[in-house]
Design a protein around this motif. Structure first.
Motif, PDB file in Angstrom:
ATOM      1  N   GLY A  14       0.822  -1.205   0.000  1.00 21.45           N
ATOM      2  CA  GLY A  14       0.000   0.000   0.000  1.00 21.45           C
ATOM      3  C   GLY A  14       0.852   1.249   0.000  1.00 21.45           C
ATOM      4  N   HIS A  17      -0.615   7.131   2.446  1.00 25.08           N
ATOM      5  CA  HIS A  17       0.362   7.926   3.200  1.00 25.08           C
ATOM      6  C   HIS A  17       1.050   7.113   4.291  1.00 25.08           C
ATOM      7  CE1 HIS A  17      -2.603   8.359   6.360  1.00 25.08           C
ATOM      8  NE2 HIS A  17      -1.737   9.039   7.094  1.00 25.08           N
ATOM      9  N   LEU A  36       4.469  -1.823  -2.631  1.00 26.11           N
ATOM     10  CA  LEU A  36       3.621  -2.357  -3.692  1.00 26.11           C
ATOM     11  C   LEU A  36       2.210  -1.814  -3.544  1.00 26.11           C
ATOM     12  CD1 LEU A  36       4.815  -6.053  -3.278  1.00 26.11           C
ATOM     13  CD2 LEU A  36       5.555  -4.439  -5.054  1.00 26.11           C
ATOM     14  N   ASP A  37       1.669  -1.284  -4.628  1.00 26.42           N
ATOM     15  CA  ASP A  37       0.291  -0.793  -4.548  1.00 26.42           C
ATOM     16  C   ASP A  37      -0.461  -1.220  -5.791  1.00 26.42           C
ATOM     17  OD1 ASP A  37      -1.090   1.875  -2.794  1.00 26.42           O
ATOM     18  OD2 ASP A  37      -2.127   0.921  -4.470  1.00 26.42           O
ATOM     19  N   GLY A  43      -0.700   7.327  -3.039  1.00 26.18           N
ATOM     20  CA  GLY A  43      -1.515   8.252  -2.257  1.00 26.18           C
ATOM     21  C   GLY A  43      -2.675   7.649  -1.509  1.00 26.18           C
ATOM     22  N   ALA A  45      -6.056   7.199  -0.177  1.00 27.01           N
ATOM     23  CA  ALA A  45      -7.174   8.142  -0.092  1.00 27.01           C
ATOM     24  C   ALA A  45      -6.694   9.584  -0.086  1.00 27.01           C
ATOM     25  CB  ALA A  45      -8.005   7.852   1.150  1.00 27.01           C
ATOM     26  N   ALA A  60     -10.359  12.562  -2.444  1.00 30.76           N
ATOM     27  CA  ALA A  60     -11.106  12.048  -1.275  1.00 30.76           C
ATOM     28  C   ALA A  60     -10.772  12.898  -0.041  1.00 30.76           C
ATOM     29  CB  ALA A  60     -10.814  10.583  -1.056  1.00 30.76           C
ATOM     30  N   ALA A  61      -9.771  12.493   0.727  1.00 32.47           N
ATOM     31  CA  ALA A  61      -9.442  13.246   1.946  1.00 32.47           C
ATOM     32  C   ALA A  61      -8.954  14.645   1.558  1.00 32.47           C
ATOM     33  CB  ALA A  61      -8.372  12.509   2.730  1.00 32.47           C
ATOM     34  N   HIS A  62      -9.486  15.662   2.224  1.00 31.74           N
ATOM     35  CA  HIS A  62      -9.133  17.018   1.781  1.00 31.74           C
ATOM     36  C   HIS A  62      -8.468  17.888   2.848  1.00 31.74           C
ATOM     37  CE1 HIS A  62     -13.593  18.341   2.640  1.00 31.74           C
ATOM     38  NE2 HIS A  62     -12.969  17.933   3.715  1.00 31.74           N
ATOM     39  N   VAL A 297      -2.935  -2.387   4.198  1.00 29.48           N
ATOM     40  CA  VAL A 297      -4.290  -2.836   3.893  1.00 29.48           C
ATOM     41  C   VAL A 297      -4.967  -3.105   5.242  1.00 29.48           C
ATOM     42  CG1 VAL A 297      -5.627  -4.587   2.667  1.00 29.48           C
ATOM     43  CG2 VAL A 297      -3.393  -3.878   1.784  1.00 29.48           C
ATOM     44  N   LEU A 306      -5.255 -11.951   2.946  1.00 25.26           N
ATOM     45  CA  LEU A 306      -3.909 -11.981   2.360  1.00 25.26           C
ATOM     46  C   LEU A 306      -3.044 -13.056   3.029  1.00 25.26           C
ATOM     47  CD1 LEU A 306      -3.190  -8.169   1.817  1.00 25.26           C
ATOM     48  CD2 LEU A 306      -4.089  -9.842   0.198  1.00 25.26           C
ATOM     49  N   ILE A 404     -17.549  17.024   1.631  1.00 22.54           N
ATOM     50  CA  ILE A 404     -17.751  15.675   2.199  1.00 22.54           C
ATOM     51  C   ILE A 404     -19.160  15.599   2.778  1.00 22.54           C
ATOM     52  CG2 ILE A 404     -17.104  14.137   4.100  1.00 22.54           C
ATOM     53  CD1 ILE A 404     -14.222  14.895   3.640  1.00 22.54           C
ATOM     54  N   TRP A 459     -12.595   2.314  -0.099  1.00 23.05           N
ATOM     55  CA  TRP A 459     -13.280   2.783   1.104  1.00 23.05           C
ATOM     56  C   TRP A 459     -14.752   2.905   0.816  1.00 23.05           C
ATOM     57  CZ3 TRP A 459     -10.512   2.960   5.291  1.00 23.05           C
ATOM     58  CH2 TRP A 459      -9.145   3.262   5.201  1.00 23.05           C
ATOM     59  N   TRP A 464     -13.798   5.241   7.389  1.00 20.05           N
ATOM     60  CA  TRP A 464     -12.603   5.847   6.806  1.00 20.05           C
ATOM     61  C   TRP A 464     -11.333   5.236   7.344  1.00 20.05           C
ATOM     62  CZ3 TRP A 464     -13.345  11.885   7.186  1.00 20.05           C
ATOM     63  CH2 TRP A 464     -14.392  12.260   6.331  1.00 20.05           C
ATOM     64  N   GLY A 497      -1.319   0.364   8.579  1.00 17.27           N
ATOM     65  CA  GLY A 497      -2.318   1.289   8.065  1.00 17.27           C
ATOM     66  C   GLY A 497      -3.080   1.973   9.186  1.00 17.27           C
ATOM     67  N   VAL A 498      -4.076   2.713   8.772  1.00 16.80           N
ATOM     68  CA  VAL A 498      -4.832   3.532   9.698  1.00 16.80           C
ATOM     69  C   VAL A 498      -5.669   2.669  10.657  1.00 16.80           C
ATOM     70  CG1 VAL A 498      -6.614   3.829   7.944  1.00 16.80           C
ATOM     71  CG2 VAL A 498      -6.394   5.503   9.742  1.00 16.80           C
TER      72      VAL A 498
HETATM   73  C1  LIG Z   1     -14.103  10.317   1.393  1.00 18.04           C
HETATM   74  C2  LIG Z   1     -13.050  10.360   2.452  1.00 18.04           C
HETATM   75  C3  LIG Z   1     -12.683  11.568   2.971  1.00 18.04           C
HETATM   76  C4  LIG Z   1     -11.707  11.646   3.953  1.00 18.04           C
HETATM   77  N1  LIG Z   1     -11.366  12.857   4.425  1.00 18.04           N
HETATM   78  C5  LIG Z   1     -10.358  12.971   5.293  1.00 18.04           C
HETATM   79  C6  LIG Z   1      -9.879  14.260   5.668  1.00 18.04           C
HETATM   80  O1  LIG Z   1     -10.364  15.261   5.175  1.00 18.04           O
HETATM   81  N2  LIG Z   1      -8.869  14.311   6.552  1.00 18.04           N
HETATM   82  C7  LIG Z   1      -8.286  13.184   7.069  1.00 18.04           C
HETATM   83  O2  LIG Z   1      -7.354  13.309   7.853  1.00 18.04           O
HETATM   84  N3  LIG Z   1      -8.703  11.960   6.722  1.00 18.04           N
HETATM   85  C8  LIG Z   1      -9.723  11.831   5.837  1.00 18.04           C
HETATM   86  N4  LIG Z   1     -10.130  10.590   5.443  1.00 18.04           N
HETATM   87  C9  LIG Z   1      -9.497   9.433   6.031  1.00 18.04           C
HETATM   88  C10 LIG Z   1      -8.123   9.186   5.425  1.00 18.04           C
HETATM   89  O3  LIG Z   1      -8.188   9.303   4.052  1.00 18.04           O
HETATM   90  C11 LIG Z   1      -7.608   7.801   5.780  1.00 18.04           C
HETATM   91  O4  LIG Z   1      -7.619   7.639   7.159  1.00 18.04           O
HETATM   92  C12 LIG Z   1      -6.168   7.632   5.273  1.00 18.04           C
HETATM   93  O5  LIG Z   1      -6.082   7.935   3.912  1.00 18.04           O
HETATM   94  C13 LIG Z   1      -5.677   6.232   5.484  1.00 18.04           C
HETATM   95  O6  LIG Z   1      -4.357   6.136   4.997  1.00 18.04           O
HETATM   96  P1  LIG Z   1      -3.626   4.755   4.819  1.00 18.04           P
HETATM   97  O7  LIG Z   1      -2.319   5.030   4.203  1.00 18.04           O
HETATM   98  O8  LIG Z   1      -3.599   4.052   6.101  1.00 18.04           O
HETATM   99  O9  LIG Z   1      -4.558   3.939   3.846  1.00 18.04           O
HETATM  100  P2  LIG Z   1      -4.933   4.251   2.332  1.00 18.04           P
HETATM  101  O10 LIG Z   1      -4.779   5.672   2.053  1.00 18.04           O
HETATM  102  O11 LIG Z   1      -6.253   3.653   2.062  1.00 18.04           O
HETATM  103  O12 LIG Z   1      -3.847   3.457   1.529  1.00 18.04           O
HETATM  104  C14 LIG Z   1      -3.925   2.081   1.340  1.00 18.04           C
HETATM  105  C15 LIG Z   1      -3.283   1.763   0.017  1.00 18.04           C
HETATM  106  O13 LIG Z   1      -3.204   0.358  -0.107  1.00 18.04           O
HETATM  107  C16 LIG Z   1      -3.470   0.008  -1.428  1.00 18.04           C
HETATM  108  N5  LIG Z   1      -3.925  -1.376  -1.440  1.00 18.04           N
HETATM  109  C17 LIG Z   1      -5.056  -1.887  -0.919  1.00 18.04           C
HETATM  110  N6  LIG Z   1      -5.099  -3.217  -1.107  1.00 18.04           N
HETATM  111  C18 LIG Z   1      -3.967  -3.550  -1.758  1.00 18.04           C
HETATM  112  C19 LIG Z   1      -3.437  -4.778  -2.231  1.00 18.04           C
HETATM  113  N7  LIG Z   1      -4.066  -5.945  -2.042  1.00 18.04           N
HETATM  114  N8  LIG Z   1      -2.247  -4.770  -2.861  1.00 18.04           N
HETATM  115  C20 LIG Z   1      -1.573  -3.604  -3.058  1.00 18.04           C
HETATM  116  N9  LIG Z   1      -2.034  -2.427  -2.608  1.00 18.04           N
HETATM  117  C21 LIG Z   1      -3.218  -2.394  -1.990  1.00 18.04           C
HETATM  118  C22 LIG Z   1      -4.511   0.987  -1.882  1.00 18.04           C
HETATM  119  O14 LIG Z   1      -4.493   1.113  -3.276  1.00 18.04           O
HETATM  120  C23 LIG Z   1      -4.054   2.249  -1.170  1.00 18.04           C
HETATM  121  O15 LIG Z   1      -3.206   3.017  -1.984  1.00 18.04           O
HETATM  122  C24 LIG Z   1     -11.105  10.490   4.447  1.00 18.04           C
HETATM  123  C25 LIG Z   1     -11.467   9.261   3.916  1.00 18.04           C
HETATM  124  C26 LIG Z   1     -12.420   9.185   2.926  1.00 18.04           C
HETATM  125  C27 LIG Z   1     -12.779   7.874   2.373  1.00 18.04           C
END
Ligand SMILES: Cc1cc2nc3c(=O)[nH]c(=O)nc-3n(C[C@H](O)[C@H](O)[C@H](O)COP(=O)(O)OP(=O)(O)OC[C@H]3O[C@@H](n4cnc5c(N)ncnc54)[C@H](O)[C@@H]3O)c2cc1C
Lengths: 525, 415
Positions: A14, A17, A36-37, A43, A45, A60-62, A297, A306, A404, A459, A464, A497-498
């Motif tokens: 993933g 961020h 790997l993504d 990026g 979300a 998405a996230a702004h 993930v 997985l 949103i 998502w 979220w 992840g988150v």
């Molecule tokens: C509509 C929306 C609005 C939001 N607004 C805000 C905001 O304004 N402010 C804020 O702080 N947070 C916001 N959030 C929450 C925030 O976006 C998430 O908490 C954050 O992006 C999570 O980051 P992450 O890196 O943990 O996961 P993600 O950003 O989801 O990254 C996971 C990555 O893993 C990849 N992946 C998944 N499965 C696989 C696989 N099997 N193999 C390879 N790659 C894979 C995906 O492609 C993705 O790139 C919002 C969320 C949503 C949905």
């Protein structure tokens, strides 16, 4: 390192961020890392894309409010292009009659706008902020570090520390805090304020992105938790170039430190051999090998799909399978040929985070509707005009608006095919109550319903944060009892992840803490 | 022992007379409807359950002495402990073991499922073989012990003393298996004693002796299909017979009927308990608490504590308890469940076991062994006490310290 190398010190799944932060820290420690993504761009979300040519927006996230300065410094993100368009946004509760309430800017102006509404709420705000501030101070030390596992002896120590700090707060605050933990934000706000508008806005803040309404138990704590996350960050804002610019900078930093990022590489299996991580397999069969895998993930998918339940002992499987992930949101992004006119708006308000939530009843009704699979008549929402602080997102004089809309059902009655247009109209009409000329300014728009968010970011209906941010799934219980230390129970496997502590939003902390856990474990062994 | 034999033959007459008891009268079969669940009765309404053999068992009871086993009413003593014991150890004894929990496990993933569930892999188990099965929780503490039968390539039956279905179900997540509680659809009989083979032969079975220990086979008994296995917990020659509940009564009657010639008697729980103790077998809920029942976590015991280390195979793919057991294996176990022989029967279960002046454990089971002519006991003692040079003593109820000799299990050995 050659491009088709298949052996690494660590694999990160993933390039959201958190995955990128983890990769950055691992690479910085000298590890040979591949990220790997499955997506075509980094990026997760947090991505910036065009609504239509020349109009860019965070898809998405702004907003970024909890990203710590430390990560920025450690990974030298400014060198890699990160600049903040603003990190000092005010929160504005929109009022139909133009008597908006502005909060979290400076205490003086907060109080001034509140006084204009209801004098008693101005006093109440002081007391409320003071009290929340104390809780924030209490929790803050827990949020930016690895927490001991609930089952470990260290947990007793940590609990004792927390108890000590609680004790120090004095009996009145202690009682209030203990009362707060299971409370709904509605009861907290009703106890504190008179005015409907402030209560509506704060209750929306507390529940945004969760499957909850103001009357849902535990949402008072959610509010405090969010405020604590903000306290760890650097103020509310967004980078120049939208949230995608943050992840671009993270990607560039990680690559600069030697990490490799491979896109369009969906991982379908985390390979375990003799109880240890061996590597991962992509959908096309390619195998990458590494003794350490960090997965951003969500924990449920990581462990049960997985890796596979059979590689865990039963209690871990039971806990992970019970992680609650729920909540659906829609995102609407508009390209505008000019700034819509909000009555009585100053510069600071145009550049702020705008909340439409006239009262708690409206917020609760939107949640109730969502539970029934319906769309509410009065949508509540959070909107931002990112081009206000970052003019390059749109042509001169033009703007983009990012909206949103929470509490939108994933499976809507009647299906999204027929409901999408009426839904958008309702949202635009609602904003038009505050900015009557909005419709005239719309040039183009992008509507992401929950199923579309699912398609693009994974998502959909699962909230979220890869796991609801409710008290039972936070701190040492995040992502699940026995897993709070980022280790997923298989030697060499980490969750980053988150879904892990400290949870939701763009904080990068799960990524950082997980990388640290992996590095620390290596030193021990 | 000669005295016993006379007593035995005397009471046999008594048995014959009572065969015409009014309960089922001559030629009048007991009415099973008495014990059937009424259609409108909630499944949880009954706290007192009866086995498919209840009427037959009741018919044999001369003492009206009953006990509860997993909610089922079972005979504690049919005639007298002495008579039943004598039959069991010198001729043959028949018991109703239907209250055991039986779980049918089948499907493509059943082997990996069991490998993850149990402390020892099952892949090498041949069809119609059985093995001792130990289930641990995530802390490496014993949930239950049981017997696992392999009935086919992808079909097993797990037999446990109490139901742990919740755990079995939770453990099934992610495995393609079918899990069925078949406790109610399989009746169980235990036939044990040196004459057990003769009883089977008299009942029309050929060559039962060909069955090796732990082995099972489908046989016909009076036209009824019965799964016969050389399993049991009492030591010596013993069989268990598994059949349809509707056939159970006929199997029971047939065995008792033909077995009279060689002195077969029904044997109740009291004697079964003595016999399993002679065989050194510890029981869940008696000698140790299931990990799920132990309210105080220190009451939950690892397989090493129970001296079941031989049933643990650590170096393989993940299984429940593995991580914790690795640590225990390294640090050594805290307790040991060991056997004692003592001269006096005045001590009670729960009584303190001492080493010098120090209490180092307590008695978990105790009985007078008529064969060994001494009291035998199982006791849970601190592992550190085992190396001590001082002998063990047991405090009696009158406060007296009597010597207790550490004895290897099983107490009673059969050639
Ligand atoms: C509509 C929306 C609005 C939001 N607004 C805000 C905001 O304004 N402010 C804020 O702080 N947070 C916001 N959030 C929450 C925030 O976006 C998430 O908490 C954050 O992006 C999570 O980051 P992450 O890196 O943990 O996961 P993600 O950003 O989801 O990254 C996971 C990555 O893993 C990849 N992946 C998944 N499965 C696989 C696989 N099997 N193999 C390879 N790659 C894979 C995906 O492609 C993705 O790139 C919002 C969320 C949503 C949905």
């Amino acid at each position: 390192m050659s491009d088709d190398a298949l052996q690494y010190d660590a694999i990160v799944i993933g390039a959201g961020h958190n995955g990128l932060v983890a990769a950055g820290y691992l690479a910085k420690a000298g590890k040979n890392v591949v990220v790997l993504d499955s997506a075509e761009a980094v990026g997760g979300a947090a991505q910036t894309a065009e609504i239509s040519p020349d109009y860019q927006v965070s898809t998405a996230a702004h907003l970024v409010s909890g990203f710590p300065r430390q990560i920025e410094k450690d990974l030298k993100l400014s060198k890699h292009g990160l600049a903040w368009a603003t990190n000092d946004m005010a929160t504005v509760a929109l009022d139909r009659d133009g008597k908006h309430i502005m909060l979290s800017s400076s205490r003086k102006s907060d109080i001034a706008t509140l006084t204009a509404h209801a004098a008693q709420d101005a006093d109440a705000w002081k007391a409320f902020e003071g009290r929340v501030g104390k809780y924030v101070k209490l929790l803050k030390p827990l949020l930016d570090k690895r927490l001991p596992d609930v089952s470990a002896e260290a947990a007793t120590k940590a609990a004792a520390m927390l108890a000590l700090r609680l004790e120090k707060m004095g009996p009145a605050d202690l009682r209030a805090f203990l009362q707060l933990v299971p409370s709904s934000v509605a009861s907290l706000l009703d106890r504190s304020f008179e005015g409907d508008l402030i209560k509506g806005a704060l209750s929306l803040e507390a529940t945004l992105g969760a499957h909850a309404g103001p009357h849902t138990p535990g949402t008072a704590f959610s509010y405090v938790y969010k405020k604590t996350q903000e306290a760890i960050g650097q103020g509310m804002g967004y980078p120049v170039g939208g949230t995608g610019a943050l992840t671009e900078a993270l990607a560039s930093a990680a690559e600069g430190l030697g990490a490799r990022i491979r896109l369009e590489s969906p991982v379908i299996e985390i390979i375990i051999e003799e109880g240890r991580i061996k590597g991962v397999r992509l959908a096309d069969g390619t195998v990458f090998e590494a003794p350490i895998v960090l997965s951003s993930v969500d924990p449920k998918t990581t462990c049960l799909d997985l890796v596979g339940a059979r590689h865990f002992e039963t209690p871990a499987v039971t806990h992970v399978s019970r992680i609650k992930m729920k909540g659906a949101t829609a995102k609407i992004n508009l390209a505008l040929e000019g700034l819509p006119t909000f009555a009585n708006f100053s510069d600071r308000e145009y550049g702020g985070r705008l909340l439409i939530a006239p009262d708690m009843g409206t917020v609760e009704r939107s949640f109730t509707a969502a539970k029934r699979g319906e769309l509410t008549l009065d949508p509540v929402m959070e909107l931002v005009i990112p081009s206000y602080h970052d003019p390059r997102l749109a042509p001169m004089g033009h703007h983009v608006m990012s909206i949103i809309v929470p509490n939108v059902p994933f499976d809507v009655d009647g299906g999204w095919d027929t409901q999408k247009d009426p839904f958008v109209k309702r949202v635009i009409d609602t904003i038009s109550d505050y900015a009557p000329d909005l419709s005239d300014k719309i040039i183009a728009g992008e509507v992401l319903t929950p199923p579309e968010l699912e398609d693009r970011f994974g998502w959909g209906n699962r909230g979220w944060h890869q796991g609801n941010m409710s008290f039972d799934q936070l701190l040492s219980f995040r992502p699940a009892p026995g897993m709070a230390h980022y280790e997923a129970g298989v030697s060499g496997l980490y969750l980053c992840g988150v879904g892990t502590h400290p949870g939701g939003g763009l904080t990068g902390l799960p990524g950082k803490l997980s990388a640290e856990a992996a590095l620390a474990a290596e030193k021990v062994s | 022992m000669t005295e016993d034999v006379t007593e035995h033959s005397v009471s046999e007459e008594v048995t014959d007379v009572s065969r015409d008891s009014p309960l089922n009268g001559p030629g009048v079969p007991p009415d099973p409807a008495w014990f059937e669940q009424a259609a409108d009765e909630a499944p949880y309404a009954r706290h007192v359950l009866t086995t498919p053999l209840h009427l037959d068992v009741a018919d044999e009871s001369r003492t009206n002495s009953w006990t509860a086993w997993a909610g089922y009413t079972v005979a504690d003593v049919y005639t007298s402990i002495e008579q039943e014991y004598d039959a069991l150890r010198t001729r043959a004894g028949l018991s109703d073991i239907s209250p055991l929990t039986k779980v049918r496990l089948s499907g493509e993933d059943v082997v990996p499922y069991l490998d993850r569930l149990l402390t020892r892999p099952v892949g090498n188990l041949e069809p119609n073989q059985s093995t001792r099965a130990v289930l641990c929780d995530g802390n490496g503490c014993v949930i239950a012990e049981g017997v696992l039968f392999r009935l086919g390539d992808e079909e097993f039956r797990l037999v446990l003393r109490s139901s742990h279905l919740d755990w079995l179900r939770q453990s099934a997540l992610g495995f393609d298996i079918q899990l069925e509680d078949v406790s109610g659809t399989i009746a169980g009989l235990s036939l044990a004693g040196p004459m057990a083979d003769s009883v089977l032969r008299l009942a029309g079975m050929e060559k039962p002796a060909a069955l090796a220990k732990h082995q099972g086979v489908w046989v016909e008994l009076g036209g009824m299909p019965v799964y016969l296995s050389r399993t049991g917990m009492m030591g010596g020659l013993e069989y268990e017979l598994w059949c349809d509940p509707a056939d159970a009564s006929i199997v029971w009657r047939r065995l008792l009927g033909v077995g009279q010639k060689v002195g077969l008697r029904p044997v109740g729980s009291a004697v079964r308990n003595i016999a399993r103790l002679e065989n050194g077998v510890a029981l869940e809920g008696v000698d140790y608490l299931s990990a799920f029942t132990a309210v105080d976590p220190s009451d939950a015991l690892s397989p090493y504590d129970l001296c079941l280390g031989g049933c643990v195979d650590l170096d393989r793919s993940v299984f429940n308890g593995q991580a914790a057991l690795r640590k225990t294996a390294e640090s050594g176990s805290r307790n040991a469940l060991v056997g004692f022989e003592l001269d006096l029967a005045d001590a009670g279960v729960g009584g303190p076991i001492c080493n010098g002046d120090k209490q180092v454990g307590r008695i978990t089971s105790l009985a007078w062994s008529p064969t060994l002519q001494c009291t035998i006991a199982l006791g849970l003692v601190r592992a550190s006490a085992l190396g001590a040079s001082d002998g063990f003593t047991i405090k009696t109820q009158t406060g007296e310290n009597i010597p207790a000799k550490l004895t290897k299990r099983p107490f009673l050995r059969f050639s």
